[in-house]
Enzyme design. Structure first.
Site, mmCIF file in Angstrom:
data_model
loop_
_atom_site.group_PDB
_atom_site.id
_atom_site.type_symbol
_atom_site.label_atom_id
_atom_site.label_comp_id
_atom_site.label_asym_id
_atom_site.label_seq_id
_atom_site.Cartn_x
_atom_site.Cartn_y
_atom_site.Cartn_z
ATOM 1 N N ALA A 1 14.999 9.001 58.303
ATOM 2 C CA ALA A 1 15.891 8.708 57.169
ATOM 3 C C ALA A 1 16.936 7.677 57.562
ATOM 4 O O ALA A 1 17.598 7.809 58.590
ATOM 5 C CB ALA A 1 16.580 9.989 56.704
ATOM 6 N N ASP B 1 20.216 15.672 51.773
ATOM 7 C CA ASP B 1 20.868 14.586 52.512
ATOM 8 C C ASP B 1 21.026 15.009 53.976
ATOM 9 O O ASP B 1 21.404 16.162 54.245
ATOM 10 C CB ASP B 1 22.257 14.389 51.857
ATOM 11 C CG ASP B 1 22.971 13.144 52.337
ATOM 12 O OD1 ASP B 1 22.798 12.746 53.501
ATOM 13 O OD2 ASP B 1 23.729 12.576 51.520
ATOM 14 N N SER C 1 24.494 -0.328 62.731
ATOM 15 C CA SER C 1 24.493 1.114 62.423
ATOM 16 C C SER C 1 23.333 1.815 63.132
ATOM 17 O O SER C 1 23.468 2.942 63.597
ATOM 18 C CB SER C 1 24.447 1.341 60.903
ATOM 19 O OG SER C 1 23.201 0.928 60.369
ATOM 20 N N LYS C 2 22.195 1.142 63.241
ATOM 21 C CA LYS C 2 21.064 1.747 63.968
ATOM 22 C C LYS C 2 21.397 1.824 65.466
ATOM 23 O O LYS C 2 21.083 2.807 66.134
ATOM 24 C CB LYS C 2 19.779 0.936 63.751
ATOM 25 C CG LYS C 2 19.198 1.014 62.362
ATOM 26 C CD LYS C 2 18.760 2.401 61.931
ATOM 27 C CE LYS C 2 17.543 2.918 62.656
ATOM 28 N NZ LYS C 2 17.051 4.203 62.087
ATOM 29 N N PHE D 1 8.964 4.350 53.087
ATOM 30 C CA PHE D 1 7.761 3.587 53.443
ATOM 31 C C PHE D 1 7.074 4.157 54.700
ATOM 32 O O PHE D 1 5.941 4.652 54.645
ATOM 33 C CB PHE D 1 8.177 2.119 53.627
ATOM 34 C CG PHE D 1 7.224 1.269 54.402
ATOM 35 C CD1 PHE D 1 5.861 1.259 54.095
ATOM 36 C CD2 PHE D 1 7.681 0.454 55.439
ATOM 37 C CE1 PHE D 1 4.976 0.453 54.811
ATOM 38 C CE2 PHE D 1 6.814 -0.351 56.161
ATOM 39 C CZ PHE D 1 5.462 -0.347 55.853
ATOM 40 N N LYS E 1 16.590 12.331 50.712
ATOM 41 C CA LYS E 1 17.620 12.257 49.671
ATOM 42 C C LYS E 1 17.100 11.581 48.397
ATOM 43 O O LYS E 1 17.734 11.656 47.350
ATOM 44 C CB LYS E 1 18.808 11.463 50.244
ATOM 45 C CG LYS E 1 20.021 11.360 49.372
ATOM 46 C CD LYS E 1 21.104 10.562 50.093
ATOM 47 C CE LYS E 1 22.280 10.254 49.191
ATOM 48 N NZ LYS E 1 23.262 9.394 49.876
ATOM 49 N N SER F 1 21.706 -3.397 61.714
ATOM 50 C CA SER F 1 21.310 -3.194 63.122
ATOM 51 C C SER F 1 22.442 -2.546 63.917
ATOM 52 O O SER F 1 22.191 -1.748 64.827
ATOM 53 C CB SER F 1 20.832 -4.494 63.761
ATOM 54 O OG SER F 1 21.781 -5.514 63.642
ATOM 55 N N ASP G 1 13.826 -2.766 66.589
ATOM 56 C CA ASP G 1 14.062 -3.788 67.632
ATOM 57 C C ASP G 1 15.313 -4.618 67.318
ATOM 58 O O ASP G 1 15.816 -5.334 68.178
ATOM 59 C CB ASP G 1 12.830 -4.690 67.802
ATOM 60 C CG ASP G 1 12.438 -5.449 66.535
ATOM 61 O OD1 ASP G 1 13.044 -5.209 65.455
ATOM 62 O OD2 ASP G 1 11.517 -6.292 66.615
HETATM 63 N N1 LIG Z 1 10.513 -0.907 57.980
HETATM 64 C C1 LIG Z 1 10.526 -1.418 59.199
HETATM 65 O O1 LIG Z 1 9.993 -2.504 59.438
HETATM 66 C C2 LIG Z 1 11.162 -0.642 60.334
HETATM 67 C C3 LIG Z 1 10.986 -1.118 61.649
HETATM 68 C C4 LIG Z 1 11.542 -0.381 62.713
HETATM 69 C C5 LIG Z 1 12.252 0.773 62.453
HETATM 70 N N2 LIG Z 1 12.432 1.187 61.175
HETATM 71 C C6 LIG Z 1 13.180 2.447 60.955
HETATM 72 O O2 LIG Z 1 12.251 3.394 60.449
HETATM 73 C C7 LIG Z 1 12.914 4.275 59.542
HETATM 74 C C8 LIG Z 1 12.191 4.265 58.204
HETATM 75 O O3 LIG Z 1 12.185 2.944 57.689
HETATM 76 P P1 LIG Z 1 11.524 2.606 56.279
HETATM 77 O O4 LIG Z 1 11.205 1.175 56.274
HETATM 78 O O5 LIG Z 1 10.485 3.590 55.967
HETATM 79 O O6 LIG Z 1 12.776 2.854 55.332
HETATM 80 P P2 LIG Z 1 12.843 3.128 53.773
HETATM 81 O O7 LIG Z 1 14.114 2.511 53.318
HETATM 82 O O8 LIG Z 1 11.567 2.751 53.104
HETATM 83 O O9 LIG Z 1 12.938 4.724 53.650
HETATM 84 C C9 LIG Z 1 14.065 5.433 54.028
HETATM 85 C C10 LIG Z 1 13.940 6.846 53.468
HETATM 86 O O10 LIG Z 1 15.110 7.605 53.897
HETATM 87 C C11 LIG Z 1 15.621 8.309 52.776
HETATM 88 N N3 LIG Z 1 17.061 8.473 52.975
HETATM 89 C C12 LIG Z 1 18.022 7.515 52.949
HETATM 90 N N4 LIG Z 1 19.235 8.053 53.160
HETATM 91 C C13 LIG Z 1 19.044 9.385 53.341
HETATM 92 C C14 LIG Z 1 19.915 10.479 53.617
HETATM 93 N N5 LIG Z 1 21.224 10.292 53.723
HETATM 94 N N6 LIG Z 1 19.388 11.713 53.754
HETATM 95 C C15 LIG Z 1 18.046 11.915 53.625
HETATM 96 N N7 LIG Z 1 17.175 10.915 53.348
HETATM 97 C C16 LIG Z 1 17.671 9.667 53.217
HETATM 98 C C17 LIG Z 1 15.286 7.445 51.576
HETATM 99 O O11 LIG Z 1 15.285 8.191 50.369
HETATM 100 C C18 LIG Z 1 13.896 6.913 51.947
HETATM 101 O O12 LIG Z 1 12.889 7.813 51.538
HETATM 102 C C19 LIG Z 1 14.363 3.802 59.460
HETATM 103 O O13 LIG Z 1 15.120 4.597 60.331
HETATM 104 C C20 LIG Z 1 14.302 2.362 59.952
HETATM 105 O O14 LIG Z 1 15.514 1.986 60.553
HETATM 106 C C21 LIG Z 1 11.904 0.513 60.108
#
Ligand SMILES: NC(=O)c1ccc[n+]([C@@H]2O[C@H](COP(=O)([O-])OP(=O)(O)OC[C@H]3O[C@@H](n4cnc5c(N)ncnc54)[C@H](O)[C@@H]3O)[C@@H](O)[C@H]2O)c1
Length: 351
Positions: free
Chosen positions: A80, A57, A161-162, A10, A32, A159, A133
């Site tokens: 990722a 990956d 793991s992050k 996303f 991945k 959270s 956050d």
């Molecule tokens: N969505 C939110 O509201 C939000 C808010 C703050 C921070 N974040 C952080 O932003 C980042 C992206 O979030 P998002 O909502 O786009 O997540 P998402 O789940 O939509 O996308 C994650 C992407 O990472 C890829 N991925 C997963 N495991 C992988 C691996 N082992 N190797 C390579 N690629 C891999 C997936 O295929 C996917 O395309 C994350 O780190 C998340 O913690 C998200």
């Protein structure tokens, strides 16, 4: 060029699309393609040589080392992750493997590459880690918002793991001098969000006439940021952030979940002339559900001059309209068709 991990997800897809609108610097996109990765999000870049997609990956150190040697990126934007709290409650292992072990392996491989660089190239290199956050835990109703020095107190396997990955990134700066940047952002919303998260789930369910499930009393408070504002904040931190620093990113939009759902229903009522509020249904709360997150985003504003452009009202209107205009995208995600995209549209990189 820059290397983005998770660029088919996303935020990652929004980031890659915005990056290539603003700049001619190429992007290597390592993803991945888990259930959350959707190459259809990047369909508009088909045939664009500035976007190099690599199916892989972040745990695969050999692949990463080869990519780094081949393309010599000047920065890594690490997005990722496994990102859905509910999934982390039902199956935490994947979160540990990707978010902690994967981040460690990526960091370590990048560190070895960076160490071999010299002079200005080494100095200018950046590893930007995108975090959440949620690492700060839950706030009481009147407590001040999270600043960058707020104590870490993660409550869910996601959270935790992050939080763990943030600490590894911090340690690689402290111990080895790797020029890292960490951003901790609030809840994002906007185009291309997988319909398991609150806002797209509500829009998609409402349009299908399904119930709109609200956890517990619906009074859980989150800060909401339009995804394109998050992308511009990441670009700004990459451009001007100080290595070793953390920047909180937020939209100054604290709202209870139930208010978000009412706002979506109001917009759909207006755009579709139907009554969607009647679909709201309260369901059992998520175990360990945090009550409130709030971001104090004054540091990024003061030090880097960044502020969000969208208000919640403008951002949510754009988002609802996007889902109404892209029902083919929703259908393809729901049917699983999107997972076949790579076979038909992309030639896999063999790095
Ligand atoms: N969505 C939110 O509201 C939000 C808010 C703050 C921070 N974040 C952080 O932003 C980042 C992206 O979030 P998002 O909502 O786009 O997540 P998402 O789940 O939509 O996308 C994650 C992407 O990472 C890829 N991925 C997963 N495991 C992988 C691996 N082992 N190797 C390579 N690629 C891999 C997936 O295929 C996917 O395309 C994350 O780190 C998340 O913690 C998200």
């Amino acid at each position: 060029m820059i290397l983005v991990t998770g660029g088919a997800g996303f935020i990652g897809a929004n980031f890659v699309l915005d990056w290539l609108t603003q700049s001619d610097e190429s992007v290597i996109n390592l993803d991945k393609l888990t259930y959350a990765g959707n190459l259809q999000n990047l369909a508009s870049l088909e045939g664009d040589s500035r976007h190099i997609f690599v199916h892989g990956d972040i745990n695969d150190q050999q692949k990463i080392a080869t990519l780094l040697r081949e393309y010599q990126p000047r920065a890594i934007i690490h997005l990722a992750a496994e990102s859905h709290v509910d999934r982390s409650i039902h199956g935490p292992e994947e979160f540990i493997q990707t978010n902690i072990v994967g981040t460690f392996r990526l960091l370590d491989t990048v560190y070895r590459y960076w160490k071999e660089q010299e002079g200005k190239t080494q100095q200018a290199f950046r590893f930007l880690h995108v975090s959440t956050d949620e690492v700060y835990g839950s706030l009481s109703k009147d407590a001040p918002a999270f600043t960058e020095v707020h104590r870490y107190q993660p409550n869910s396997p996601y959270s935790a793991s992050k939080a763990s990955s943030d600490q590894l990134v911090r340690a690689y700066h402290h111990t080895y001098g790797l020029p890292t940047l960490i951003t901790n952002c609030s809840n994002n919303y906007g185009a291309f969000q997988f319909p398991e998260k609150l806002i797209p789930l509500m829009i998609v369910n409402a349009l299908a006439g399904k119930s709109l499930p609200i956890y517990g009393d619906g009074q859980q408070i989150r800060d909401w940021l339009y995804v394109k504002d998050h992308c511009s904040a990441i670009r700004r931190v990459l451009e001007a952030g100080t290595p070793g620093e953390t920047y909180n990113i937020g939209g100054w939009n604290e709202k209870p979940n139930i208010e978000i759902v009412h706002t979506i229903c109001n917009l759909l009522n207006e755009l579709r002339s139907a009554d969607y509020h009647k679909l709201i249904k309260y369901v059992a709360d998520r175990p360990g559900h945090d009550r409130r997150y709030a971001i104090d985003a004054r540091k990024i504003e003061r030090d880097l001059g960044w502020r969000p452009v969208e208000t919640f009202e403008t951002g949510i209107r754009k988002t609802v309209k996007w889902y109404l205009d892209h029902q083919d995208w929703v259908a393809s995600v729901q049917s699983g068709e999107y997972r076949k995209w790579i076979e038909t549209h992309y030639q896999e990189h063999v790095g």
